[in-house]
Design a protein around this motif. Structure first.
Motif, PDB file in Angstrom:
ATOM      1  N   ALA A  93      -3.789   7.221   4.437  1.00 42.37           N
ATOM      2  CA  ALA A  93      -4.545   6.400   3.486  1.00 42.37           C
ATOM      3  C   ALA A  93      -5.998   6.403   3.900  1.00 42.37           C
ATOM      4  O   ALA A  93      -6.322   6.560   5.081  1.00 42.37           O
ATOM      5  CB  ALA A  93      -3.997   4.975   3.434  1.00 42.37           C
TER       6      ALA A  93
ATOM      7  N   PRO B 280       3.631   3.737  -1.897  1.00 46.34           N
ATOM      8  CA  PRO B 280       3.767   4.034  -3.330  1.00 46.34           C
ATOM      9  C   PRO B 280       5.112   3.670  -3.958  1.00 46.34           C
ATOM     10  O   PRO B 280       5.254   3.783  -5.176  1.00 46.34           O
ATOM     11  CB  PRO B 280       3.528   5.546  -3.386  1.00 46.34           C
ATOM     12  CG  PRO B 280       3.885   6.042  -2.035  1.00 46.34           C
ATOM     13  CD  PRO B 280       3.505   4.955  -1.084  1.00 46.34           C
ATOM     14  N   ALA B 281       6.100   3.252  -3.167  1.00 47.13           N
ATOM     15  CA  ALA B 281       7.403   2.914  -3.749  1.00 47.13           C
ATOM     16  C   ALA B 281       8.119   1.906  -2.863  1.00 47.13           C
ATOM     17  O   ALA B 281       7.900   1.849  -1.649  1.00 47.13           O
ATOM     18  CB  ALA B 281       8.262   4.165  -3.915  1.00 47.13           C
TER      19      ALA B 281
ATOM     20  N   ASP C 221      11.080   7.637   3.905  1.00 45.46           N
ATOM     21  CA  ASP C 221      10.992   7.730   2.449  1.00 45.46           C
ATOM     22  C   ASP C 221      12.363   8.118   1.910  1.00 45.46           C
ATOM     23  O   ASP C 221      12.796   9.263   2.018  1.00 45.46           O
ATOM     24  CB  ASP C 221       9.951   8.779   2.060  1.00 45.46           C
ATOM     25  CG  ASP C 221       9.661   8.804   0.571  1.00 45.46           C
ATOM     26  OD1 ASP C 221      10.419   8.176  -0.194  1.00 45.46           O
ATOM     27  OD2 ASP C 221       8.673   9.451   0.173  1.00 45.46           O
TER      28      ASP C 221
ATOM     29  N   THR D 158      -4.071   3.189  -1.027  1.00 42.39           N
ATOM     30  CA  THR D 158      -2.639   3.486  -1.058  1.00 42.39           C
ATOM     31  C   THR D 158      -2.315   4.665  -0.153  1.00 42.39           C
ATOM     32  O   THR D 158      -3.018   5.679  -0.161  1.00 42.39           O
ATOM     33  CB  THR D 158      -2.190   3.794  -2.498  1.00 42.39           C
ATOM     34  OG1 THR D 158      -2.477   2.671  -3.329  1.00 42.39           O
ATOM     35  CG2 THR D 158      -0.699   4.088  -2.542  1.00 42.39           C
TER      36      THR D 158
ATOM     37  N   GLU E  80      -0.314   7.994   0.985  1.00 40.15           N
ATOM     38  CA  GLU E  80       0.319   9.106   0.281  1.00 40.15           C
ATOM     39  C   GLU E  80       0.875  10.102   1.286  1.00 40.15           C
ATOM     40  O   GLU E  80       0.403  10.214   2.414  1.00 40.15           O
ATOM     41  CB  GLU E  80      -0.650   9.797  -0.669  1.00 40.15           C
ATOM     42  CG  GLU E  80      -1.833  10.458   0.007  1.00 40.15           C
ATOM     43  CD  GLU E  80      -2.755  11.143  -0.996  1.00 40.15           C
ATOM     44  OE1 GLU E  80      -2.791  12.393  -0.980  1.00 40.15           O
ATOM     45  OE2 GLU E  80      -3.409  10.452  -1.787  1.00 40.15           O
TER      46      GLU E  80
ATOM     47  N   ALA F 120       6.133  13.073  -8.507  1.00 42.39           N
ATOM     48  CA  ALA F 120       4.932  12.331  -8.115  1.00 42.39           C
ATOM     49  C   ALA F 120       3.881  13.268  -7.546  1.00 42.39           C
ATOM     50  O   ALA F 120       2.677  13.126  -7.838  1.00 42.39           O
ATOM     51  CB  ALA F 120       5.291  11.249  -7.107  1.00 42.39           C
ATOM     52  N   LYS F 121       4.302  14.233  -6.751  1.00 43.68           N
ATOM     53  CA  LYS F 121       3.344  15.156  -6.145  1.00 43.68           C
ATOM     54  C   LYS F 121       2.751  16.112  -7.179  1.00 43.68           C
ATOM     55  O   LYS F 121       1.559  16.471  -7.082  1.00 43.68           O
ATOM     56  CB  LYS F 121       4.003  15.917  -4.991  1.00 43.68           C
ATOM     57  CG  LYS F 121       4.279  15.040  -3.780  1.00 43.68           C
ATOM     58  CD  LYS F 121       4.868  15.817  -2.613  1.00 43.68           C
ATOM     59  CE  LYS F 121       5.083  14.911  -1.404  1.00 43.68           C
ATOM     60  NZ  LYS F 121       5.635  15.635  -0.229  1.00 43.68           N
TER      61      LYS F 121
ATOM     62  N   ARG G  50       0.813  -1.208   0.000  1.00 42.73           N
ATOM     63  CA  ARG G  50       0.000   0.000   0.000  1.00 42.73           C
ATOM     64  C   ARG G  50       0.853   1.268   0.000  1.00 42.73           C
ATOM     65  O   ARG G  50       0.309   2.376  -0.066  1.00 42.73           O
ATOM     66  CB  ARG G  50      -0.937   0.000   1.212  1.00 42.73           C
ATOM     67  CG  ARG G  50      -1.952  -1.136   1.200  1.00 42.73           C
ATOM     68  CD  ARG G  50      -2.744  -1.172   2.499  1.00 42.73           C
ATOM     69  NE  ARG G  50      -3.444   0.100   2.711  1.00 42.73           N
ATOM     70  CZ  ARG G  50      -3.924   0.484   3.884  1.00 42.73           C
ATOM     71  NH1 ARG G  50      -3.774  -0.295   4.959  1.00 42.73           N
ATOM     72  NH2 ARG G  50      -4.552   1.640   4.009  1.00 42.73           N
TER      73      ARG G  50
ATOM     74  N   GLN H 230       0.096  14.011  -8.819  1.00 43.49           N
ATOM     75  CA  GLN H 230      -1.066  13.820  -7.958  1.00 43.49           C
ATOM     76  C   GLN H 230      -1.938  15.064  -7.908  1.00 43.49           C
ATOM     77  O   GLN H 230      -3.174  14.981  -7.964  1.00 43.49           O
ATOM     78  CB  GLN H 230      -0.610  13.436  -6.548  1.00 43.49           C
ATOM     79  CG  GLN H 230      -0.030  12.044  -6.446  1.00 43.49           C
ATOM     80  CD  GLN H 230       0.632  11.790  -5.097  1.00 43.49           C
ATOM     81  OE1 GLN H 230       0.941  12.723  -4.340  1.00 43.49           O
ATOM     82  NE2 GLN H 230       0.859  10.526  -4.784  1.00 43.49           N
TER      83      GLN H 230
END
Length: 271
Positions: free
Chosen positions: A132, A82-83, A167, A137, A139, A177-178, A80, A181
């Motif tokens: 989440a 993202p990486a 992270d 997922t 974030e 990524a942000k 869940r 999103q």
């Protein structure tokens, strides 16, 4: 939708007269803020503050709160994230769940700020606050990370699970990524946002991305701060901004956009 007024009188309530929620020693309500003392088996502790901009129906029965330790190597939980380069710290493997209780009348507009402080962790520049919803997922919502012994803060437009992670992705990957999103959120709600305001928001987002690509991170941060302010100025009138517990028909679009803009600005400042 009109802006809801925050409580004008300081109200303090507590769960002390009830059975303590799992993993939580105390929950108190102080005006527009919920203060949660996490204590999981005497091993993992934290002070969590949830502060609402504008809220109604905040009382001792409005929220279900719990905290639980998890296996940092649980493949289902890791799936869940993202990486692959995001890990759960073994020193604080805790998932906090803050959800509306059944029948709750909790309603808020704008954002709710989540502030977590724990002595189980020492400051690490990779630590972030993730959230989440409904088992989805996780974030990143981080907009502050610092000492105290470790303290992290973010904002959200709704509720569910919160988790501190390490992270170790490249900051550039996180920023990309942000941006994606935030663009996806803007596109998903284009019909709910007044067209002129939507165009202004898109212009600011495009400008931020262009400035970032040309190495002007400070200018990109300025764009994101202007983006967040524009959303705040138009929430309720031109952008839906209401979270209402147990009512899936309401969407706090403004809260989500502001949260995503704030965490993107945080990451841009690290470039």
């Amino acid at each position: 939708m009109r802006l809801l007024l925050a409580f004008a009188v300081l109200l303090t309530a507590s769960w002390s007269a009830q059975a303590a929620p799992a993993g939580v020693s105390q929950v108190q309500i102080q005006g527009n803020q919920v203060v949660i003392d996490v204590d999981v088996a005497g091993l993992y502790t934290a002070r969590v503050r949830v502060t609402f901009e504008n809220v109604l129906g905040l009382n001792a029965s409005a929220l279900d709160v719990s905290a639980a330790s998890v296996d940092p190597l649980d493949p289902q939980l890791l799936s869940r994230l993202p990486a692959l380069s995001i890990d759960i710290p073994t020193a604080y493997p805790i998932v906090l769940d803050v959800s509306p209780a059944a029948g709750s009348g909790l309603t808020f507009t704008g954002v709710a700020e989540i502030d977590v402080s724990t002595r189980n962790l020492s400051f690490d520049p990779s630590f972030r606050l993730f959230t989440a919803h409904a088992g989805g997922t996780f974030e990143d919502i981080t907009n502050f990370s610092g000492v105290g012994s470790y303290r992290v803060r973010g904002t959200t437009g709704d509720f569910s699970e919160f988790l501190i992670v390490a992270d170790t992705r490249l900051t550039s990957s996180v920023v990309h990524a942000k941006f994606s999103q935030l663009q996806a959120s803007l596109d998903a709600h284009d019909e709910q946002i007044e067209s002129g305001v939507f165009d202004q928001l898109q212009t600011l987002l495009d400008s931020a991305f262009s400035n970032y690509q040309t190495g002007l991170s400070s200018a990109a941060v300025d764009d994101m701060e202007s983006f967040e302010l524009l959303v705040k100025d138009n929430q309720g009138s031109n952008i839906p901004d209401v979270y209402r517990a147990n009512d899936p028909a309401t969407q706090n679009v403004a809260g989500r956009l502001r949260s995503q803009a704030a965490t993107l600005a945080f990451s841009l400042k690290l470039m």
